[in-house]
Motif scaffolding. Structure first.
Motif, PDB file in Angstrom:
ATOM      1  N   LEU A  13      34.397   7.753  25.838  1.00  0.00           N
ATOM      2  CA  LEU A  13      35.509   7.307  24.996  1.00  0.00           C
ATOM      3  C   LEU A  13      36.644   6.811  25.890  1.00  0.00           C
ATOM      4  CD1 LEU A  13      35.278  10.377  22.642  1.00  0.00           C
ATOM      5  CD2 LEU A  13      34.594   8.053  22.048  1.00  0.00           C
ATOM      6  N   ASP A  14      36.748   5.500  26.020  1.00  0.00           N
ATOM      7  CA  ASP A  14      37.685   4.917  26.981  1.00  0.00           C
ATOM      8  C   ASP A  14      38.731   4.001  26.350  1.00  0.00           C
ATOM      9  OD1 ASP A  14      36.334   6.118  29.177  1.00  0.00           O
ATOM     10  OD2 ASP A  14      34.795   4.561  29.048  1.00  0.00           O
ATOM     11  N   LYS A  15      38.673   3.800  25.042  1.00  0.00           N
ATOM     12  CA  LYS A  15      39.637   2.916  24.400  1.00  0.00           C
ATOM     13  C   LYS A  15      40.905   3.699  24.086  1.00  0.00           C
ATOM     14  CE  LYS A  15      40.264  -0.359  20.598  1.00  0.00           C
ATOM     15  NZ  LYS A  15      39.657  -0.970  19.383  1.00  0.00           N
ATOM     16  N   VAL A  16      41.967   3.440  24.833  1.00  0.00           N
ATOM     17  CA  VAL A  16      43.222   4.181  24.708  1.00  0.00           C
ATOM     18  C   VAL A  16      44.053   3.577  23.583  1.00  0.00           C
ATOM     19  CG1 VAL A  16      45.346   4.895  25.870  1.00  0.00           C
ATOM     20  CG2 VAL A  16      43.184   4.808  27.143  1.00  0.00           C
ATOM     21  N   ARG A  17      44.375   4.413  22.603  1.00  0.00           N
ATOM     22  CA  ARG A  17      45.231   3.971  21.496  1.00  0.00           C
ATOM     23  C   ARG A  17      46.681   3.922  21.942  1.00  0.00           C
ATOM     24  NH1 ARG A  17      44.861   7.179  15.841  1.00  0.00           N
ATOM     25  NH2 ARG A  17      42.749   6.296  15.990  1.00  0.00           N
ATOM     26  N   GLU A  18      47.103   4.949  22.677  1.00  0.00           N
ATOM     27  CA  GLU A  18      48.464   4.967  23.212  1.00  0.00           C
ATOM     28  C   GLU A  18      48.561   6.016  24.310  1.00  0.00           C
ATOM     29  OE1 GLU A  18      51.517   6.318  20.555  1.00  0.00           O
ATOM     30  OE2 GLU A  18      50.234   7.825  19.620  1.00  0.00           O
ATOM     31  N   THR A  19      49.499   5.797  25.215  1.00  0.00           N
ATOM     32  CA  THR A  19      49.846   6.778  26.242  1.00  0.00           C
ATOM     33  C   THR A  19      51.207   7.350  25.898  1.00  0.00           C
ATOM     34  OG1 THR A  19      48.580   5.609  27.946  1.00  0.00           O
ATOM     35  CG2 THR A  19      50.276   7.154  28.697  1.00  0.00           C
ATOM     36  N   TRP A  20      51.303   8.650  25.805  1.00  0.00           N
ATOM     37  CA  TRP A  20      52.549   9.269  25.370  1.00  0.00           C
ATOM     38  C   TRP A  20      53.618   9.193  26.450  1.00  0.00           C
ATOM     39  CZ3 TRP A  20      51.006  14.371  22.360  1.00  0.00           C
ATOM     40  CH2 TRP A  20      50.369  14.001  21.172  1.00  0.00           C
ATOM     41  N   ARG A  21      54.859   9.148  25.978  1.00  0.00           N
ATOM     42  CA  ARG A  21      56.015   9.085  26.876  1.00  0.00           C
ATOM     43  C   ARG A  21      56.600  10.486  27.095  1.00  0.00           C
ATOM     44  NH1 ARG A  21      60.264   7.094  24.752  1.00  0.00           N
ATOM     45  NH2 ARG A  21      59.528   7.363  22.598  1.00  0.00           N
ATOM     46  N   LEU A  22      56.994  10.745  28.307  1.00  0.00           N
ATOM     47  CA  LEU A  22      57.739  11.967  28.617  1.00  0.00           C
ATOM     48  C   LEU A  22      59.187  11.692  28.244  1.00  0.00           C
ATOM     49  CD1 LEU A  22      58.118  14.779  29.875  1.00  0.00           C
ATOM     50  CD2 LEU A  22      58.207  13.680  32.111  1.00  0.00           C
ATOM     51  N   THR A  23      59.645  12.265  27.125  1.00  0.00           N
ATOM     52  CA  THR A  23      60.946  11.895  26.559  1.00  0.00           C
ATOM     53  C   THR A  23      62.064  12.880  26.865  1.00  0.00           C
ATOM     54  OG1 THR A  23      60.400  13.010  24.476  1.00  0.00           O
ATOM     55  CG2 THR A  23      59.826  10.667  24.673  1.00  0.00           C
ATOM     56  N   ALA A  24      61.733  14.119  27.223  1.00  0.00           N
ATOM     57  CA  ALA A  24      62.788  15.104  27.454  1.00  0.00           C
ATOM     58  C   ALA A  24      62.264  16.224  28.344  1.00  0.00           C
ATOM     59  CB  ALA A  24      63.285  15.689  26.125  1.00  0.00           C
TER      60      ALA A  24
END
Length: 864
Positions: free
Chosen positions: A589-600
């Protein structure tokens, strides 16, 4: 009814295997081969039953009654008919619910027509349960079959389990199993020239295995002649005359039908060149062994490795249940050990844990633990695991109170008038090796809020004195509650303690106006990194730099690729089992929907003993907080995770940027893998070699995949319940997504400075602090009930039977042969020439050299 078994398949990957051995002797008797050149078709009527799947446990167990009755009626009508049945849980239900049916089974067993096989309590998933749980499956099942039928089955039977751990053949040998039959992985994924083969363990022990040429353990209502025809066509190339053929309806029970029996008789008449007989698994394997004795060794292929990964989506489906299962499984094992130690030391009865163990065993079933059942069943099985967890907590609580009643927990009179006394706290180490580290202790230091410190709660003077009355260094930390923050009442502190193996340390915790805690030595945990928010203990450093989280060891990036960790949502439209035909896209499974952001990020705890950094990572629909903890002089980074998951047809992966060899902990072994795709992992996984190795341990059952420069751990998977149809995120919005909501778990990161087993044990079995009442006692405030030698040997379980016998199951996790000793109060057990990865069950026998009077028994092997 749709039959899931006709669309599941699995893929074999060759991996390293490790062996087990218990002190159980078994002699196999062969039968004389039939003097005939005709092929022999051994018909093996069976009725595989999923007690939980598309139905709940009540329907599943009662279907067992219906199936048994149907089969027994057919056996009365057709005296040639035989039947095989495993899983003691089904027999127990029949015995309790319908004694008349149970007596009919017993008569058929006596006649040799009803074959008790398998030896397990239930057919478990063998990739996800712990080593001890798999051993206990046989312990419970075989004990039941011996007590009810006077029999010890020697043929293991796993009709439908989704692949088998590399330690499986060694467990089977450990419990007297000589043979094994199964249906997956199938020929398409694991080709063999013959259905019979040897499956070899790493210590020379081996099983004769048989996987029939037909894909499944069951037959449809109308296809039995087709199965017989195909078997006749292909069996000429097998090299053996004795051919096994499983027959009977399955999944929801059923078994052989009248039509099956009549079609067999018609086919037999049409094929006089074939000997067709109704058989049993034990009878079939006896004939097969006898025939093999006359063949050259080269005629029988040998497999060295495991029997594959199968339906890989199951390794991460319904993570909320998997996490609860791991928690309960660990708690029951730990409570049983604690209770056995106390019972042995003081000759007092322990709280029974049979129902808790049966919950653990039943819920290891291969459609429960893998997460492939309907939502209602998942909820009910979760409640069942909660019962096991509560029973474990009760048993440990009672055992520690019994222990505390013998210990000196007295406290001094307060120095100031109308002042509360110190609170004695019993801190228990459930592991057979000493504990050195930090312990959290919380209690009410007075019965009412301390009004004199209103609006300055952090200024309340606290002290913790150890068993010798010494003032311990401490760090005041946040309590579990956030009510009345302006009024101190309950307080929580962190203190460094040394606790003996299987031992206790009583400390006294007080609001103390006349005492000041000592200052800790070693490396302080500090905060305040220029230009960023971070923590350090002088060894590890973790800080929020721009939009990433940097983890450093000794001033260098911990990850050997030089990158930082990340969290990715990956597309995963596959159902509960993943790809039903093992499509490559379903396990890579290699299709990345999104990479999360470090927000705080924020430092939420700091002091001389520990510091914590809270971080928040966000995506479009979901978020996670990861709280990193660094302790003084610790080689481990602990992380507490709280995930709010609101996705569909996707999974969340924690991506660790590292490379090198991959080593996995699996049930009963440690193995190196080079295979791609989703793989099951036990308590830990480690990548790299030497000083550059990076390790990951978890409180949840883990699904791992990796590339050349990444290690990826699945934290949650949003599929549908009991679904086998690829489904996009926008399709069928009324179907609930699995694991939607809040998930909590913990994991740790570690370097080569600590053994992976130690890192996992520290996470799963930390010391327990229990408030006790103050009183005089015969035993000192520091002591031990036993120990294990040498380091690197695991105690999988410690049991005291109703007969008074004490047994320990141990495993050598060292890379060399050793002599192991388990000591408990008044007794000891030894295991000589314990091979690497070998498991043995040893008896604890009375030893005069360490025997003491009853009131002092607990200090017989004391580390005080």
């Amino acid at each position: 009814m749709t039959d899931k078994k006709h669309i599941k398949s699995c893929i074999l990957h060759k991996i390293l295997i490790s062996a087990y051995s218990l002190d159980i002797n078994f002699t196999f008797q062969t039968l004389t081969a039939v003097n005939s050149s005709r092929p022999i078709f051994h018909l093996l009527p069976n009725a595989h039953l999923d007690p939980v799947w598309l139905w709940d446990w009540r329907e599943g167990l009662n279907e067992g009654l219906a199936t048994v009755q149907s089969v027994l009626n057919l056996m009365d009508e057709f005296p040639q008919l035989t039947f095989i049945r495993g899983e003691s849980a089904i027999y127990e239900h029949v015995e309790k619910t319908s004694p008349a049916l149970f007596r009919r089974i017993a008569r058929q067993v006596e006649e040799g027509r009803w074959d008790i096989v398998g030896g397990t309590h239930i057919q478990p998933d063998s990739n996800l349960a712990s080593t001890e749980t798999l051993c206990r499956q046989f312990e419970y099942g075989l004990d039941y079959f011996r007590s009810r039928f006077g029999t010890h089955p020697t043929v293991a039977w796993q009709a439908d389990s989704f692949g088998h751990t590399p330690g499986w053949p060694n467990i089977l040998h450990a419990f007297g199993m000589t043979d094994f039959t199964f249906t997956r992985p199938q020929r398409g994924q694991f080709p063999l020239d013959t259905p019979a083969f040897w499956w070899k363990g790493s210590h020379g022990n081996r099983l004769l295995c048989y996987r029939q040429h037909w894909p499944w353990y069951c037959s449809e209502r109308a296809n039995l002649p087709e199965i017989l025809d195909l078997t006749q066509k292909e069996s000429s190339g097998f090299g053996f005359r004795n051919i096994g053929i499983l027959m009977g309806l399955g999944n929801h029970g059923g078994g052989p039908s009248r039509r099956h029996i009549l079609e067999v008789e018609k086919w037999r008449e049409q094929h006089p060149e074939i000997e067709v007989r109704y058989s049993t698994l034990h009878g079939f394997f006896r004939a097969l062994h006898s025939e093999i004795d006359d063949h050259p060794e080269s005629d029988v292929p040998t497999v060295n490795g495991d029997l594959g990964y199968c339906l890989r989506g199951c390794y991460s489906s319904v993570q909320k249940f998997k996490t609860l299962y791991r928690q309960a499984e660990s708690a029951v094992t730990e409570a049983e050990c604690t209770a056995a130690l106390v019972e042995q030391a003081f000759d007092v009865p322990a709280r029974p844990l049979e129902e808790a163990w049966k919950a653990v065993l039943f819920n290891a079933f291969h459609d429960i633990l893998p997460g492939s059942s309907i939502e209602r069943a998942v909820e009910e099985q979760s409640a069942w695991m909660g019962l096991a967890l509560h029973h474990a907590q009760e048993a440990r609580f009672a055992a520690l109170n019994e222990l505390a009643s013998r210990i000196d927990t007295s406290v001094a009179a307060p120095a100031l008038p109308d002042h509360p006394t110190a609170v004695p706290m019993l801190v228990w180490n459930s592991q057979p090796h000493p504990f050195h580290g930090l312990v959290e202790i919380e209690t009410s230091v007075d019965y009412r809020p301390i009004y004199s410190y209103e609006n300055r709660a952090d200024e309340v003077p606290l002290s913790v004195h150890d068993s010798r009355g010494r003032n311990l260094p401490l760090q005041s930390i946040s309590t579990e509650h956030t009510s009345m923050p302006h009024l101190p009442w309950r307080k929580r502190v962190l203190v460094p303690l040394t606790i003996p193996p299987w031992g206790w340390h009583v400390v006294r915790f007080a609001w103390d106006e006349l005492s000041s805690p000592s200052l800790p030595g070693g490396s302080p945990a500090l905060t305040g990194r220029a230009g960023s928010t971070g923590i350090t203990n002088g060894d590890w450093t973790i800080h929020h730099a721009e939009d990433s989280l940097r983890i450093e060891r000794n001033g260098l990036n911990f990850w050997n690729t030089g990158r930082d960790i990340s969290l990715q949502v990956v597309e995963d439209p596959w159902g509960s089992w993943g790809g039903m035909n093992e499509e490559v896209d379903s396990y890579q499974l290699d299709k990345v929907r999104e990479t999360w952001r470090l927000t705080a990020s924020e430092v939420i705890e700091t002091g001389p003993l520990r510091a914590k950094l809270w971080t928040r990572w966000e995506g479009k629909n979901s978020w996670i907080t990861l709280t990193f903890s660094l302790e003084q002089d610790s080689p481990v980074v602990k992380v507490d995770a709280r995930l709010l998951w609101n996705e569909r047809s996707a999974r969340l992966k924690l991506v660790l940027p590292c490379s090198g060899d991959m080593e996995f902990d699996v049930p009963g072994a440690t193995i190196h893998r080079a295979s791609a795709g989703q793989l099951p992992s036990g308590r830990w996984v480690r990548r790299g070699t030497g000083g550059g190795a990076a390790g990951f341990a978890s409180t949840a059952l883990s699904d791992i995949d990796f590339s050349s420069d990444e290690l990826r751990i699945t934290l949650a998977r949003a599929t549908r319940y009991a679904n086998d149809v690829p489904t996009g995120p926008e399709e069928f919005p009324w179907q609930p997504a699995v694991d939607c909501g809040e998930l909590k778990f913990a994991f740790s990161l570690f370097s080569s400075d600590i053994a992976p087993d130690s890192a996992a044990s520290a996470l799963l079995h930390p010391p327990v602090a229990q408030m006790v009442h103050a009183h005089q006692g015969d035993l000192s405030s520091l002591g031990s009930l036993g120990q294990m030698k040498p380091e690197g040997v695991r105690v999988l379980s410690l049991q005291k039977l109703p007969t008074g016998e004490v047994f320990a199951r141990i495993q050598n996790r060292n890379d060399h042969t050793c002599h192991a000793t388990v000591e408990v109060s008044g007794g000891a057990g030894n295991a000589s020439n314990l091979l690497p990865q070998e498991i043995r069950t040893i008896a604890i026998v009375p030893t005069a050299a360490i025997h003491r009077p009853r009131e002092a028994a607990a200090t017989a092997v004391s580390a005080a």
